[in-house]
Design an enzyme around this catalytic site. Structure first.
Site, mmCIF file in Angstrom:
data_model
loop_
_atom_site.group_PDB
_atom_site.id
_atom_site.type_symbol
_atom_site.label_atom_id
_atom_site.label_comp_id
_atom_site.label_asym_id
_atom_site.label_seq_id
_atom_site.Cartn_x
_atom_site.Cartn_y
_atom_site.Cartn_z
ATOM 1 C CD GLU B 51 -60.511 8.656 -19.129
ATOM 2 O OE1 GLU B 51 -59.472 8.341 -18.493
ATOM 3 O OE2 GLU B 51 -60.842 8.111 -20.199
ATOM 4 C CG PHE B 113 -65.751 -3.739 -24.704
ATOM 5 C CD1 PHE B 113 -64.585 -4.221 -24.120
ATOM 6 C CD2 PHE B 113 -65.688 -2.564 -25.454
ATOM 7 C CE1 PHE B 113 -63.381 -3.548 -24.276
ATOM 8 C CE2 PHE B 113 -64.481 -1.890 -25.613
ATOM 9 C CZ PHE B 113 -63.334 -2.386 -25.019
ATOM 10 C CD GLN B 114 -64.286 0.626 -23.244
ATOM 11 O OE1 GLN B 114 -64.979 1.402 -23.886
ATOM 12 N NE2 GLN B 114 -62.970 0.744 -23.173
ATOM 13 C CE LYS B 163 -71.688 4.149 -29.955
ATOM 14 N NZ LYS B 163 -70.597 3.276 -30.440
#
Ligand code: TPP
Lengths: 155, 569
Positions: B51, B113-114, B163
């Site tokens: 990235e 998570f993340q 998301k």
């Protein structure tokens, strides 16, 4: 180091306070005290900052505050009234001799009482609040809280 | 009223902004966005291999094209990997939009998570950032992000999109224009101040222009050349401004600062009027600030008011877009009867310094000198676009490559980010099409993002990488040798990999180079090749970058190269 009070009018949006505060911490500037609340129309908030530094630092702080995208206005006036509020909790068992006179001098009052203690409140500029709290020491306060400054320009 | 989901909105916005290339790397939270990227046909998506590289590629794409660079990454580690690229672009005021995915709104704050506080992390290294809380605000935020990145003092803008927002459906209403109550950059310089500047110029004996990166981002090279020739006033350039003036322009005193030319630094020290244009008085330029341009009146032209008087007190600030301001100055000057011959004495003195103390190196036939390699490259591929990494090689390129036009160079100036150059070269190549892109890189820096050789071969992006290999972290080695009694703590890179085998492993071409002839052959082969090439050039291990101003010293106190062979009369 000198004391300076600066107010910033910012868009009242998510995360804006941390932008302002982050600017101070990221550059190692001082924040003595801080108050924030929405303005009348809720679109903007007013952040009042009391800071310590020299002229060069103040100039930078003001420019950097301007640079933040949500900043609408930076108010750096020298004509303003400034108020801080202090609350002092004192046990009823103390000797209250002279308290009335002190409260009068600082525009203070008793704002709460129950069987065990009273809470007195005073609003004044930072220096007077300093003095007020010094004077109140003789009543052995159980606890003291103090707000940051709020400001209003007079011109 | 058209309804779209969040991911479609992102792609639509990129289309509306005329984005042609997006650099990125997918992941869980970014799946919806990537599904739309798969379906759309308006821009090309380049899958980088890390990235950080996505950001550097987008950054150099912006530097070379003058357009905005765009990158997409996933949440958590995808985003944190990108942060160095944001910081790099922020320091150099490069317009960039980073879209990062975030865990769903319902998971934010749960240590999911993340999940990471991306907005909190990016805040100090972006011009502005957004966390998109709901789909209704997405179109406006997208538009604002491009607007903010590309206006005023340019810079990176970060949008963090949960998301669920990338899947949610909302009304697609992309604002045509942005008007923000709180953000209104000043483009026109104050005409009173400009008139004052004209009278200052007329009254000066020893005026000097000090050109910074803002000259490039404002696309003001042509106007500045005209102004400088009209006034017959010499100029120094910062690393970020190289190319604003032609290398052979007689008024170009070359780069100033820590590794600047003697003449440039003396000019800064002795001028009586310093006109700083889009320059921010970086400590690598000013040295000891109390000694900097001590006897000069200081004019500072910049679009960013907060950069004025930050380091050096400006006596005459002019806030505005440089191109506009320069055009106004020219117009005012032309109204007056202006005698541009009066600085001749001053200019002659400076020219004398240039002759006495030029940028030189001692060439050799036994061992390759990096400066020779750089000059030879300019002879073999004049006008190439040049990328550098960070270290000695970067400074040698700045000193010895003859830059002739704006946006010819992309280099990490403000942060000095090692690992910048290979991904940057790829971004640059995508921006400039058929033009030749040459990346000068140290053996240390090359290893920091070497995986991008794979991106180069996967997309047939051809760049020429010249490793100026001294088997040292050379710049640090130089400081250790000068200021730490040659205790070379952790800078010896004698155990380097076989770069040629590595290049081949990534399906690129590789050449080992030990002498001049081999360099010429390899470079010509690289020019003709269709593939990305790696030239591993063994250079003199102990060559230093000179002149040098020791950190914190006054810039007129320079360690100079040996002029023993020169006639010094
Ligand atoms: C990410 C990062 N880490 C560390 C540094 C500190 N640093 C500056 S120059 C340099 C040495 C660079 O060595 P190399 O890439 O071999 O180039 P050379 O100086 O030999 O030309 C280092 C370690 C940096 N600028 N960036």
């Amino acid at each position: 180091m000198k004391r300076r009070v600066i107010s910033v009018i910012v868009l009242n949006e998510h995360g804006v306070l941390s932008r302002v505060v982050g600017l101070f911490s990221g550059r190692g500037y001082n924040i003595e005290s801080l108050t924030v609340a929405p303005l009348d129309d809720k679109e903007f908030s007013r952040i009042n900052i009391v800071t310590l530094g020299d002229e060069k630092v103040f100039e930078q702080i003001i420019k950097q505050l301007h640079k933040l995208i949500p900043t609408y206005k930076v108010i750096d006036s020298s004509d303003f009234i400034e108020k801080e509020t202090a609350l002092v909790k004192i046990a009823l068992s103390e000797n209250f001799a002279g308290l009335d006179a002190i409260l009068k001098a600082y525009n203070g009052s008793i704002t709460y009482s129950d069987g065990e203690f009273i809470i007195v409140i005073a609003s004044d500029d930072a220096k007077n609040i300093d003095n007020f709290l010094k004077t109140m020491k003789k009543y052995n306060p159980i606890s003291v809280v103090r707000s940051g400054s709020i400001l209003m320009e007079v011109k | 009223m058209k309804e779209l989901n969040g991911s479609q909105m992102i792609c639509e916005a990129l289309k509306k902004e005329n984005v042609k290339v997006v650099f990125g790397y997918p992941g869980g939270a970014a799946l919806n966005i990537y599904d739309e990227i798969y379906k759309q046909t308006h821009f090309k998506h380049i899958l980088v291999r890390h990235e950080q590289a996505a950001l550097h590629s987008a950054d150099a794409y912006a530097r070379m094209s003058g357009e905005v660079g765009v990158a997409v990454v996933t949440s958590g580690p995808g985003f944190t990997n990108a942060v160095t690229g944001l910081a790099t672009a922020y320091s150099d005021s490069i317009p960039l939009v980073l879209i990062s995915a975030q865990v769903a709104n319902s998971l934010i704050g749960t240590d999911a998570f993340q999940e990471i506080d991306a907005i909190g992390i990016s805040r100090p290294c972006v011009k502005h950032n957004y966390l998109v809380k709901n789909i209704e605000e997405l179109p406006k935020i997208l538009k604002e992000a491009f607007y903010i990145a590309t206006t005023g003092r340019k810079g990176p803008v970060h949008i963090d999109i949960p998301k669920d927002v990338t899947a949610a459906i909302g009304v697609w209403h992309y604002p045509k224009e942005i008007s923000m109550k709180t953000y209104k950059p000043t483009y026109k310089g104050n005409i009173k101040q400009i008139k004052k500047l004209v009278s200052l110029i007329k009254n000066a004996q020893k005026p000097l222009f000090y050109l910074g990166g803002g000259c490039i981002s404002s696309n003001a090279s042509k106007e500045l050349r005209e102004l400088i020739h009209f006034c017959q006033i010499p100029a120094v350039e910062t690393l970020m401004a190289l190319g604003t003036l032609r290398n052979d322009d007689k008024f170009n005193l070359k780069m100033a600062g820590m590794h600047g030319s003697y003449c440039a630094n003396i000019a800064l020290s002795e001028c009586d009027l310093l006109i700083a244009v889009g320059a921010r008085f970086d400590d690598r330029i000013t040295g000891k600030t109390s000694e900097f341009a001590k006897g000069a009146k200081i004019v500072h032209i910049d679009i960013d008011p907060s950069s004025i008087s930050k380091i050096i007190e400006a006596h005459f600030p002019i806030v505005g877009d440089i191109k506009n301001v320069i055009l106004d100055i020219l117009e005012e000057l032309k109204k007056e009867d202006f005698d541009n011959t009066k600085y001749q004495e001053w200019f002659k003195t400076l020219q004398r310094y240039q002759q006495l103390y030029p940028l030189i190196y001692e060439d050799s036939d036994e061992v390759l000198k990096p400066q020779w390699v750089i000059e030879e490259c300019a002879r073999l591929a004049p006008d190439a676009r040049i990328i550098t990494d960070v270290g000695q090689h970067q400074m040698w390129v700045a000193q010895f490559y003859p830059f002739n036009y704006a946006r010819q160079l992309a280099t990490s100036g403000g942060q000095g980010t090692m690992g910048y150059s290979l991904p940057a070269a790829l971004g640059a190549k995508l921006a400039v099409g058929e033009e030749v892109v040459v990346n000068f890189v140290g053996d240390g820096s090359f290893l920091m993002n070497i995986q991008e050789l794979m991106t180069a071969s996967a997309y047939d992006i051809k760049v020429i990488n010249i490793i100026l290999n001294n088997s040292f972290l050379g710049m640090v080695r130089q400081w250790q040798s000068m200021f730490y009694k040659e205790r070379f703590s952790n800078t010896d890179l004698t155990n380097q990999p076989d770069f040629i085998t590595i290049a081949k492993g990534f399906h690129c071409k590789g050449y080992n180079v030990f002498n001049k002839e081999e360099f010429q052959k390899a470079f010509k082969a690289a020019l003709e090749s269709k593939k990305t090439c790696v030239l591993n050039v063994a250079i003199d291990r102990y060559e230093d970058v000179l002149p040098m101003v020791p950190a914190g010293g006054a810039i007129y106190n320079m360690i100079l190269p040996s002029y023993k062979n020169k006639d010094k009369k």
